[in-house]
Design a protein around this motif. Structure first.
Motif, short mmCIF file in Angstrom:
data_model
loop_
_atom_site.label_atom_id
_atom_site.label_comp_id
_atom_site.label_asym_id
_atom_site.label_seq_id
_atom_site.Cartn_x
_atom_site.Cartn_y
_atom_site.Cartn_z
N LEU A 116 0.83 -1.20 0.00
CA LEU A 116 0.00 0.00 0.00
C LEU A 116 0.87 1.26 0.00
O LEU A 116 1.44 1.64 1.02
CB LEU A 116 -0.92 -0.01 1.23
CG LEU A 116 -2.01 1.05 1.27
CD1 LEU A 116 -2.94 0.93 0.06
CD2 LEU A 116 -2.82 0.93 2.56
N TYR A 117 0.97 1.89 -1.18
CA TYR A 117 1.72 3.13 -1.36
C TYR A 117 3.14 3.04 -0.79
O TYR A 117 3.59 3.90 -0.03
CB TYR A 117 0.96 4.31 -0.78
CG TYR A 117 -0.21 4.70 -1.65
CD1 TYR A 117 0.00 5.19 -2.94
CD2 TYR A 117 -1.52 4.53 -1.22
CE1 TYR A 117 -1.07 5.50 -3.76
CE2 TYR A 117 -2.59 4.85 -2.05
CZ TYR A 117 -2.36 5.34 -3.31
OH TYR A 117 -3.41 5.64 -4.12
N ASP A 118 3.83 1.99 -1.21
CA ASP A 118 5.25 1.86 -0.90
C ASP A 118 5.94 1.34 -2.15
O ASP A 118 5.39 0.50 -2.87
CB ASP A 118 5.46 0.88 0.27
CG ASP A 118 6.92 0.81 0.67
OD1 ASP A 118 7.36 1.67 1.46
OD2 ASP A 118 7.63 -0.10 0.18
N SER A 119 7.14 1.83 -2.41
CA SER A 119 7.81 1.52 -3.67
C SER A 119 8.69 0.29 -3.61
O SER A 119 9.23 -0.14 -4.64
CB SER A 119 8.65 2.72 -4.09
OG SER A 119 9.67 2.97 -3.13
N THR A 144 -1.78 -2.01 8.21
CA THR A 144 -1.73 -0.77 7.46
C THR A 144 -2.12 0.42 8.33
O THR A 144 -2.84 0.27 9.33
CB THR A 144 -2.68 -0.81 6.24
OG1 THR A 144 -4.04 -0.79 6.71
CG2 THR A 144 -2.45 -2.06 5.41
N THR A 167 -6.72 6.58 -2.09
CA THR A 167 -6.01 7.47 -3.01
C THR A 167 -5.00 8.31 -2.24
O THR A 167 -4.82 8.14 -1.02
CB THR A 167 -7.01 8.36 -3.77
OG1 THR A 167 -6.33 9.08 -4.81
CG2 THR A 167 -7.71 9.35 -2.84
N THR A 168 -4.33 9.20 -2.94
CA THR A 168 -3.37 10.12 -2.32
C THR A 168 -3.92 11.53 -2.37
O THR A 168 -4.85 11.84 -3.13
CB THR A 168 -2.04 10.08 -3.07
OG1 THR A 168 -2.24 10.58 -4.40
CG2 THR A 168 -1.48 8.67 -3.14
N ARG A 171 -3.98 13.03 -5.78
CA ARG A 171 -5.00 12.56 -6.72
C ARG A 171 -6.43 12.72 -6.20
O ARG A 171 -7.37 12.30 -6.87
CB ARG A 171 -4.75 11.07 -7.03
CG ARG A 171 -3.40 10.77 -7.66
CD ARG A 171 -3.26 11.43 -9.02
NE ARG A 171 -4.26 10.97 -9.95
CZ ARG A 171 -4.13 9.88 -10.72
NH1 ARG A 171 -3.02 9.16 -10.64
NH2 ARG A 171 -5.08 9.53 -11.55
N LEU A 187 -0.65 10.24 2.14
CA LEU A 187 0.38 11.07 1.51
C LEU A 187 -0.18 12.44 1.10
O LEU A 187 0.00 12.89 -0.02
CB LEU A 187 0.96 10.36 0.28
CG LEU A 187 1.53 8.96 0.53
CD1 LEU A 187 1.96 8.32 -0.78
CD2 LEU A 187 2.70 9.01 1.51
#
Length: 251
Positions: A116-119, A144, A167-168, A171, A187
């Protein structure tokens, strides 16, 4: 050379929210890869160190890697992120070749959950596909920040049968019609809900969720938006960094 590479979710910051699976995965790791981002905060470093001291092997090593630079306001955001991820994959590959013997076990610690939203997983995919390393990748999920937020506020993420949109802040304004009933927003350094949400929307906001510094606010956006902005600014000044998340819901 063959290396076991573990991506371990360690939750949003509360050491008690680390899963038993993650504890088992930490126990026999030879070395942990840690990005030195330059602005890494003392309290986050202390949390990570405490987790390793408690659950990792006594003779584990920590390999610090300088994070490649990134343009924070690029003309092409997606292209810049892809370039940055490729640069990260390259420095990780160099570190693995130089520091880890054949048959070694290494791990990344990921705040929250790796999916979840990690690269990290995208970078590991890049390493697996484009390097000469033979990686046996294992992924251990983590609690999370979204689930920690709803637990802290004692709410469900959706009403009966309703969808959830994650979402972020960047966005949030692009959320399609029909997907804005329940939105979990991550974020969001600019508090985008102040520009996009209706005054009657309800918000459940939290910073440092699950940690000792936890701050929670809920209510109508029109009633609590300014308070959230003030508390967020004060907390960032006091602690030196901020991690926050919120659930935004249509009435």
């Amino acid at each position: 050379m063959r290396i076991t590479l573990r991506v371990i979710g360690i939750g949003p910051g509360n050491p008690r929210q680390i899963t038993l699976e993650a504890i088992d995965a930490l126990a026999d790791v030879d070395a942990f890869l840690v990005l030195d981002k330059g602005g890494d905060k003392d309290s986050l470093v202390a949390l990570r160190r405490g987790i390793l001291d408690r659950h990792a092997s006594p003779d584990h090593r920590v390999i610090e890697i300088v994070d490649p630079t990134r343009d924070r306001d690029p003309a092409d955001y997606d292209a810049e992120v892809r370039r940055w991820h490729a640069a990260r994959a390259a420095v990780f590959g160099d570190a693995l070749r130089a520091e880890v013997p054949d048959g070694g076990v290494v791990a990344f610690l990921v705040w929250g959950d790796p999916a979840l939203y990690d690269s990290t997983l995208r970078i590991v995919d890049d390493l697996t596909e484009h390097s000469d390393l033979d990686l046996d990748v294992e992924v251990i999920p983590g609690v999370t920040s979204a689930s920690a937020l709803t637990a802290a506020h004692r709410i469900a993420a959706n009403r009966i049968g309703e969808p959830i949109h994650i979402t972020t802040g960047r966005r949030l304004a692009d959320t399609p019609d029909g997907a804005d009933t329940n939105q979990i927003v991550m974020l969001d350094g600019d508090l985008a809900f102040r520009r996009t949400a209706d005054a009657d929307d309800h918000i459940w906001w939290g910073a440092y969720v699950g940690a000792d510094e936890e701050i929670l606010v809920s209510g109508r956006v029109g009633d609590v938006a300014d308070r959230i902005a003030r508390l967020r600014s004060e907390a960032r000044e006091r602690v030196g960094w901020i991690m926050d998340i919120y659930l935004l819901r249509k009435p």
